[in-house]
Design a protein around this motif. Structure first.
Motif, short mmCIF file in Angstrom:
data_model
loop_
_atom_site.label_atom_id
_atom_site.label_comp_id
_atom_site.label_asym_id
_atom_site.label_seq_id
_atom_site.Cartn_x
_atom_site.Cartn_y
_atom_site.Cartn_z
N THR A 171 0.83 -1.21 0.00
CA THR A 171 0.00 0.00 0.00
C THR A 171 0.86 1.25 0.00
O THR A 171 0.58 2.20 -0.74
N LEU B 104 2.52 1.65 -3.53
CA LEU B 104 1.57 2.05 -4.56
C LEU B 104 1.01 3.45 -4.32
O LEU B 104 0.76 4.20 -5.27
N LEU B 105 0.85 3.84 -3.06
CA LEU B 105 0.41 5.21 -2.76
C LEU B 105 1.45 6.22 -3.19
O LEU B 105 1.12 7.26 -3.77
N ILE C 111 3.70 5.87 -5.56
CA ILE C 111 3.71 5.91 -7.02
C ILE C 111 2.52 6.72 -7.54
O ILE C 111 2.66 7.56 -8.44
N GLY C 112 1.35 6.48 -6.98
CA GLY C 112 0.15 7.20 -7.43
C GLY C 112 0.22 8.69 -7.15
O GLY C 112 -0.17 9.51 -8.00
N GLN D 186 2.63 10.21 -9.69
CA GLN D 186 2.04 10.32 -11.02
C GLN D 186 0.98 11.41 -11.09
O GLN D 186 0.86 12.10 -12.09
N SER D 187 0.21 11.58 -10.02
CA SER D 187 -0.80 12.64 -10.05
C SER D 187 -0.16 14.02 -9.97
O SER D 187 -0.68 14.98 -10.53
N PHE E 288 -7.96 13.98 -8.95
CA PHE E 288 -7.15 12.79 -8.69
C PHE E 288 -7.21 12.37 -7.22
O PHE E 288 -6.91 11.22 -6.89
N PRO F 91 -11.34 9.47 -6.04
CA PRO F 91 -11.08 8.19 -5.37
C PRO F 91 -11.51 8.18 -3.90
O PRO F 91 -12.02 7.16 -3.41
#
Length: 108
Positions: A27, A30-31, A33-34, A37-38, A55, A59
């Motif tokens: 988690t 991936l958080l 990375i997200g 990217q945002s 973004f 979610p």
């Protein structure tokens, strides 16, 4: 271990104790990375940088609705079948749903 074995609270808690550190690490990765990217997404040609709010807001709104649905199903499992893990799931999901709702309200 079959899926029905996880209905036993002792086995379920032992399984989740082994699995939780791996899920926390996945988690966090991936958080990160997200969020990267945002932040690096290009600005919209009409709305500019304000479109990046979506973004985060969308979610959070979806996850808050999902968590409230999980709480509804868990409460149904508690009331109908008196399963002890359903009550634990409902009590655990409440602060998570409140946090996602708060974030959706603040960013919206």
């Amino acid at each position: 271990m079959t899926l029905i074995d996880l209905a036993n609270p002792t086995r379920f808690l032992a399984f989740t104790a082994r699995l939780l550190p791996w899920l926390v690490a996945a988690t966090a990765i991936l958080l990160a990375i997200g969020l990267y990217q945002s932040a690096m997404a290009p600005d919209d040609y009409q709305q500019g940088a304000t479109v990046k709010i979506m973004f985060i807001h969308v979610p959070n709104a979806w996850l808050s609705m999902f968590v409230w649905g999980v709480m509804t199903l868990a409460a149904l499992g508690t009331l109908v079948w008196r399963h002890p893990l359903a009550d634990v799931a409902a009590k655990t999901a409440a602060p998570i749903g409140a946090a996602f709702t708060f974030l959706a309200l603040v960013t919206g």
